[in-house]
Design a protein around this motif. Sequence first.
Motif, mmCIF file in Angstrom:
data_model
loop_
_atom_site.group_PDB
_atom_site.id
_atom_site.type_symbol
_atom_site.label_atom_id
_atom_site.label_comp_id
_atom_site.label_asym_id
_atom_site.label_seq_id
_atom_site.Cartn_x
_atom_site.Cartn_y
_atom_site.Cartn_z
ATOM 1 N N HIS A 87 -55.749 -4.512 23.078
ATOM 2 C CA HIS A 87 -56.346 -3.209 22.774
ATOM 3 C C HIS A 87 -57.783 -3.216 23.274
ATOM 4 C CE1 HIS A 87 -57.604 0.421 20.718
ATOM 5 N NE2 HIS A 87 -58.607 -0.259 20.179
ATOM 6 N N THR B 63 -56.900 -2.068 15.984
ATOM 7 C CA THR B 63 -56.185 -0.890 15.455
ATOM 8 C C THR B 63 -55.668 -1.092 14.040
ATOM 9 O OG1 THR B 63 -54.135 -1.679 16.470
ATOM 10 C CG2 THR B 63 -55.496 -0.151 17.766
ATOM 11 N N ALA C 171 -60.222 -5.360 26.996
ATOM 12 C CA ALA C 171 -58.988 -5.425 26.194
ATOM 13 C C ALA C 171 -58.786 -6.837 25.666
ATOM 14 C CB ALA C 171 -57.791 -5.001 27.040
#
Length: 320
Positions: A23, A53, A81
């Motif tokens: 992410h 998240t 990421a």
Amino acid sequence: MMTCLIAALAAAGWLYSRVTSLHAPLAAVEAMIPPGAASARIARQLEQQGVITSSLAMRLWFRLQGADHNLKSGLYRFDKADSINGIMQRLQRGDVMHFELTVPEGLRNDEVLQLLAAETDVPLQQWHNALVSLLPGKAEGRLLPETWEYTKPLDPARFLRTMMQAQQKLLATLATDAAEQQRLRIIASVIEKETALDRERPLVSAAIHNRLKKGMPLQMDPTVIYGIYRTKGAFSGNIHRTDLTTDTPWNTYTRKGLPPTPICNPGKASLLAAAAPAAVDYLYFVADGSGGHAFAATLAEHERNVRKWVKLEEKRSHEK
């Protein structure tokens, strides 16, 4: 039983997917992890800042990996990421942001502290408090100018202690006696203020050592300026003839020998030059108009150099 097993496998699959999937935050994020912060607090903070998240997945993973109490504080940057597992490893390594700060040679303690306050997020008063705690009386000349690396949150006492220890380590290679080390600090501080050219430092050092051996007053303007600062709290920027005859403990026109303390924080090159003066018989030096100095062993030669410098300055003033 089968239902529970299926649920457990599903939960494990969900957690594995969460902690291994990549992410990236929408924009680069700088996250300050406070000392002693609980893993649950860190997880919530990173979720709120868009780094991860699921704070629940991070908390569970921290617990399963036994990482709850093995996370390093500091300022982290997240701009690529990464997975929850990857972020956990960064927190365990202490992969924090590093900063550089250059302290120039030749600054007084108060000027060093002002620079540090201006270049960091630590207020000036905290720097003052840290210096007093380390050096009662704010002893001048014990901080080694250099480009220093630091992390945040910045501990001012630790930063200043590093500067002090670095200078002491260098001085220990030049002299073992504490009194001789202080003598080198003082000489180096005068060298630092007299020239910015590395090639001239051993020559200025020679002039200082030679004058001391002969019992001659050093008669060096930077010591007068420092005396004005110490007695009046400020220096106007212009030295006058009357300043040379106004006695202070640091005025090397009115007093023989070295000043009682360093007059600035000297750099490595000046400290080395103080310990290893050039093998020359110079006693005098004056600006040569090109950014350097003209050196002389006799007063007659020095006076000729002074006349050359005066003529050059007069020519420059007429050309303006």
